[in-house]
Scaffold this motif. Sequence first.
Motif, mmCIF file in Angstrom:
data_model
loop_
_atom_site.group_PDB
_atom_site.id
_atom_site.type_symbol
_atom_site.label_atom_id
_atom_site.label_comp_id
_atom_site.label_asym_id
_atom_site.label_seq_id
_atom_site.Cartn_x
_atom_site.Cartn_y
_atom_site.Cartn_z
ATOM 1 N N GLU A 170 0.855 -1.193 0.000
ATOM 2 C CA GLU A 170 0.000 0.000 0.000
ATOM 3 C C GLU A 170 0.883 1.232 0.000
ATOM 4 O O GLU A 170 0.461 2.314 0.382
ATOM 5 C CB GLU A 170 -0.937 0.000 1.215
ATOM 6 C CG GLU A 170 -1.955 -1.119 1.241
ATOM 7 C CD GLU A 170 -3.210 -0.840 0.395
ATOM 8 O OE1 GLU A 170 -3.258 0.199 -0.290
ATOM 9 O OE2 GLU A 170 -4.115 -1.688 0.409
ATOM 10 N N GLN A 199 -6.092 -5.877 1.951
ATOM 11 C CA GLN A 199 -6.439 -5.831 0.534
ATOM 12 C C GLN A 199 -6.564 -7.204 -0.134
ATOM 13 O O GLN A 199 -7.592 -7.535 -0.695
ATOM 14 C CB GLN A 199 -5.424 -4.971 -0.224
ATOM 15 C CG GLN A 199 -5.744 -4.787 -1.695
ATOM 16 C CD GLN A 199 -7.094 -4.111 -1.915
ATOM 17 O OE1 GLN A 199 -7.475 -3.215 -1.166
ATOM 18 N NE2 GLN A 199 -7.834 -4.552 -2.911
ATOM 19 N N LYS A 217 -9.379 -9.456 1.282
ATOM 20 C CA LYS A 217 -10.765 -9.145 0.946
ATOM 21 C C LYS A 217 -11.055 -9.537 -0.489
ATOM 22 O O LYS A 217 -12.165 -9.951 -0.822
ATOM 23 C CB LYS A 217 -11.127 -7.694 1.260
ATOM 24 C CG LYS A 217 -10.435 -6.599 0.488
ATOM 25 C CD LYS A 217 -11.048 -5.243 0.874
ATOM 26 C CE LYS A 217 -10.299 -4.063 0.308
ATOM 27 N NZ LYS A 217 -10.976 -2.792 0.573
ATOM 28 N N HIS A 260 -2.665 3.745 -6.675
ATOM 29 C CA HIS A 260 -3.497 3.227 -5.583
ATOM 30 C C HIS A 260 -2.845 1.966 -5.027
ATOM 31 O O HIS A 260 -2.233 2.006 -3.981
ATOM 32 C CB HIS A 260 -4.916 2.995 -6.067
ATOM 33 C CG HIS A 260 -5.863 2.660 -4.957
ATOM 34 N ND1 HIS A 260 -5.933 3.411 -3.811
ATOM 35 C CD2 HIS A 260 -6.748 1.668 -4.813
ATOM 36 C CE1 HIS A 260 -6.823 2.883 -2.986
ATOM 37 N NE2 HIS A 260 -7.338 1.821 -3.578
ATOM 38 N N ARG A 280 -11.137 -3.804 -9.073
ATOM 39 C CA ARG A 280 -9.905 -4.588 -9.116
ATOM 40 C C ARG A 280 -9.744 -5.330 -10.433
ATOM 41 O O ARG A 280 -10.714 -5.605 -11.133
ATOM 42 C CB ARG A 280 -9.873 -5.633 -7.990
ATOM 43 C CG ARG A 280 -10.513 -5.221 -6.699
ATOM 44 C CD ARG A 280 -9.838 -4.046 -6.048
ATOM 45 N NE ARG A 280 -10.461 -3.785 -4.727
ATOM 46 C CZ ARG A 280 -10.265 -2.696 -4.020
ATOM 47 N NH1 ARG A 280 -9.498 -1.726 -4.479
ATOM 48 N NH2 ARG A 280 -10.848 -2.545 -2.848
HETATM 49 N N1 ASP Z 1 -6.658 -1.251 0.437
HETATM 50 C C1 ASP Z 1 -6.903 0.102 0.013
HETATM 51 C C2 ASP Z 1 -6.275 1.058 1.007
HETATM 52 O O1 ASP Z 1 -5.941 0.691 2.108
HETATM 53 C C3 ASP Z 1 -8.350 0.438 -0.098
HETATM 54 C C4 ASP Z 1 -9.038 -0.275 -1.199
HETATM 55 O O2 ASP Z 1 -8.561 -0.275 -2.347
HETATM 56 O O3 ASP Z 1 -10.113 -0.819 -0.923
HETATM 57 O O4 ASP Z 1 -6.139 2.229 0.715
#
Ligand code: ASP
Length: 582
Positions: free
Chosen positions: A174, A198, A201, A445, A486
């Motif tokens: 991240e 990330q 999920k 991102h 994604r």
């Molecule tokens: N994992 C990402 C973050 O922590 C958020 C996401 O893309 O859902 O910024």
Amino acid sequence: MYRTHTNGQLRAADINKKVTLAGWVQKTRDKGFMVWVDLRDRYGITQLIFDEERTPTEMMETASQLGREFVIQVTGTVIERESKNSNMPTGDIEILVSEISILNKSLTPPFTIEDETDGGEDLRMKYRYLDIRRKPVRNNLVFRHKVTMAVRNYLSEKEFIEVETPYLIKSTPEGARDFVVPSRMNEGQFYALPQSPQTFKQLLMVGGMDKYFQIVKCFRDEDLRADRQPEFTQIDCEMAFIDQEDILNTFEGLTRHLLKEINGVELGDFPRMQYDDAMRIYGNDKPDIRFGMEFGELNEVAQHKDFGVFNNAELVVGIAVPGGNSYTRKEIDTLIDWVKRPQVGALGMVYSRCNDDGSYKSSVDKFYNQEDLAKWAEVTGAQKGDLICILSGDTTKVRAQLSALRMELAERLGLRKANEFAPLWVVDFPLLELDEETGHYHAMHHPFTSPKPGQLELLDTNPGEVKANAYDLVLNGNEIGGGSIRIHDKKTQAIMLKHLGFSEEEAKAQFGFLMDAFEYGAPPHGGIAFGLDRLVAILGGQETIRDFIAFPKNNSGRDVMIDAPAPLDATQLEELHLKLDL
Ligand code: ASP
């Protein structure tokens, strides 16, 4: 029963009741023949009274020996107060004490446990358990609880389920460094703490869980710039069989719900803005749109005169400061010094005063006539009485600098009102970002974000131009959430990782588990994560997240109360097969 009531509960209607209360001694007032004690707990303060005529002598003595923060239990009768205190919910009554027991004594606390304390930040953090007894801190924690409950209720009503994911994992990129944990059972190997859940999920989506959320700790080892914490909490969410529109609508719904439940503010549809526009108009991907002061790009009207500074600049850009013409020369000089601070980094600032008679007076009158300056006013939207502030230079830098100035001026002008809420979706972020130092692109991102349809090919020719299905939710100039649709097929993920500089082996070693999962029927999916600490602070009308965290770390990432981090002893190091080389 330790207590029949709390200290925030009793009212005039309870007069004559026999009650038992417990709590901390906030303060005592000892007149000899009468002692009053303020008894505090989480719920409030109730006044106790001991008086010579009605209280046995030895209890009078006990009462007069009570120290601040002693924990006591009393039984007594609720009586009407002679001098009522309308500022206190319990201010109509007091308790005539008939029994008292000291449950625990207390040392004199190192700072006063009052709303306005004499304790500095460091001291309060060292004795955070005492700080938490103070109403402002306590209220913040209660407030945070309310927000998290509202989040949980809303999402579970919408059929999201909260699933826990592991903390001992391996790197999730991240954009920060990982905190690592050595494994005793696997010599020489380390877990990384999640920078976010990330990949898990996403795997839950492959697992068919469909709508997931989790209020979860994330860990990022980064330099603790303003108001960050190495461990912080996210409202982490993911959905399958959705497109970007579904995500924006769902989480706009959540945010609107929170603003209504918590702040009583009803908002309509949230505006949306393209990333490119946000950068052009506000110089920032998280613009505060509670106020205007939009950027006016002045290249066309300010270049090609004899002013070399502007002519050599990639971007000349200005903002109109409402009423700024009233600034004295000295005040303007202070502003110039402000933009020249290393934190902002501008080389200087040009300004033009918009006089009430329609004329202009600029700091570069040598090069520009009234007609030129009128154009500047037109482009920046400046009115009579305003001040135009202009910066010039490299586009990226100058936008950041002017954005900083815009926020600073808005703060000074009182335009950033805590009780006003201006949400904004910023959409269509670039997929990649160029790292100026290394010359490499990295994911803006994260590497699992999908490019806009049809833009994959652009990666080879013009990587900086590729836009992503990525979005941020901005509230009052703060990024409160961010996410993306994604990638859900192995091939695209492999291309993406290749462009991020991973060799095939590295990609397999680090993300093989995810790429493998994509081969077993991964559904289209996407999600978002909100920074809970920041969200709570903003809803609570405050700027610092630390005030809403029970046990925060300081700017060096230390917990000064438990004194962590701390060295390990030799045995522990040995067990972990670790040798220090300091
Ligand atoms: N994992 C990402 C973050 O922590 C958020 C996401 O893309 O859902 O910024």
